[in-house]
Design a protein around this motif. Structure first.
Motif, PDB file in Angstrom:
ATOM      1  N   GLY A 130       0.814  -1.206   0.000  1.00 29.01           N
ATOM      2  CA  GLY A 130       0.000   0.000   0.000  1.00 29.01           C
ATOM      3  C   GLY A 130       0.848   1.256   0.000  1.00 29.01           C
ATOM      4  N   LEU A 131       1.816   1.307   0.919  1.00 27.91           N
ATOM      5  CA  LEU A 131       2.672   2.478   1.079  1.00 27.91           C
ATOM      6  C   LEU A 131       4.123   2.029   1.021  1.00 27.91           C
ATOM      7  N   ALA A 132       4.872   2.548   0.060  1.00 22.81           N
ATOM      8  CA  ALA A 132       6.278   2.185  -0.113  1.00 22.81           C
ATOM      9  C   ALA A 132       7.163   3.349   0.313  1.00 22.81           C
ATOM     10  N   VAL A 133       8.068   3.085   1.249  1.00 21.09           N
ATOM     11  CA  VAL A 133       9.097   4.042   1.653  1.00 21.09           C
ATOM     12  C   VAL A 133      10.365   3.608   0.939  1.00 21.09           C
ATOM     13  N   LEU A 134      10.778   4.380  -0.071  1.00 20.63           N
ATOM     14  CA  LEU A 134      11.771   3.919  -1.031  1.00 20.63           C
ATOM     15  C   LEU A 134      13.106   4.637  -0.821  1.00 20.63           C
TER      16      LEU A 134
END
Length: 264
Positions: free
Chosen positions: A180-184
């Motif tokens: 859902g939420l990617a911290v890249l």
């Protein structure tokens, strides 16, 4: 019940994650700017910016999610001093051995569960990383990312990529995790001593990976504050602007130091 998440990008790879009563911290880096850190094999970098939130202003931390312990831009001296007060520390298997103190080490695709009274449990699964070119693992050491799952996520897991290049291992995430939420982690790291070799993803790599993983929201981190980053935000933004719309519309830049509410 849906549980949205609040992220505070402290700087570099350091993010405070607040959800459903939990306070989780990634890769604690709280040293001031100015120092040069050796990364091994002739590589080093100078820290150009201090944290946007001071360590003593951070508040309590229930768990530290440490992608790797052996590089100063992911765990520095001030960050290391925070670890004993954290409720849990989750990191690589070799890192847990080095840290001691009850740290939990996870190999890629292994999981552990964070549990607390009155709060939903959070499943933490380590995801693959390779912090350099092929065959570099014995030199650069082990790194992991983390996929976090808890009840009430609308779009999927919260995924922290960790420091990695684009390769088959990290691409496994697309087939194994609904994100859902990617911290890249970005920055396109290079060092003069090793020439054109990259140690983290470029923006172009990220576009390729995001086209496969297809998260609802993408938060770039670890692209600023250090001399060894070759792709600061303006470079990344130009590459993202040329990406397919279904990728570029998912990007969310967080103002550093400001808590921001996001959906998961």
């Amino acid at each position: 019940m849906h549980a949205d998440v609040r992220l505070t990008h402290v700087g570099g790879p350091t993010v405070l994650i607040e959800v459903a009563g939990w306070r989780l911290l990634t890769d604690p880096t709280f040293d001031p700017a100015g120092r040069t850190y050796a990364f091994g094999w002739g590589t080093s970098s100078r820290k150009l910016a201090g944290p946007a939130v001071a360590a003593d202003a951070l508040g309590p931390v229930d768990a530290v999610l440490l992608t790797h312990d052996h590089h100063g831009d992911n765990l520095d001296e001030a960050g290391r001093r925070l670890l004993p007060a954290a409720g849990a520390v989750v990191t690589t298997v070799p890192g847990a051995r080095r840290l001691g103190g009850g740290a939990t080490g996870l190999a890629p695709w292994a999981s552990t569960t964070l549990e607390g009274r009155g709060r939903p449990s959070i499943e933490v699964t380590a995801t693959p990383c390779r912090h350099g070119p092929p065959l570099s693992r014995p030199i650069v050491g082990d790194v992991v990312g983390f996929a976090l799952r808890w009840e009430g996520q609308r779009h999927g897991a919260l995924w922290i990529s960790g420091d990695t290049v684009l390769y088959g291992g990290v691409r496994q995430v697309a087939g194994r995790v609904k994100v859902g939420l990617a911290v890249l982690h970005l920055g396109g790291v290079r060092f003069p001593v090793t020439g054109p070799v990259r140690y983290t993803m470029t923006a172009r790599d990220a576009v390729t990976l995001l086209g496969e993983v297809r998260p609802h929201t993408v938060v770039p981190v670890h692209y600023e504050g250090w001399k060894h980053f070759q792709q600061p935000r303006p470079v990344i933004e130009r590459e993202f602007a040329a990406a397919p719309r279904d990728v570029r519309d998912r990007i969310r830049w967080l103002p550093i130091g400001t808590p921001t509410d996001l959906e998961t």
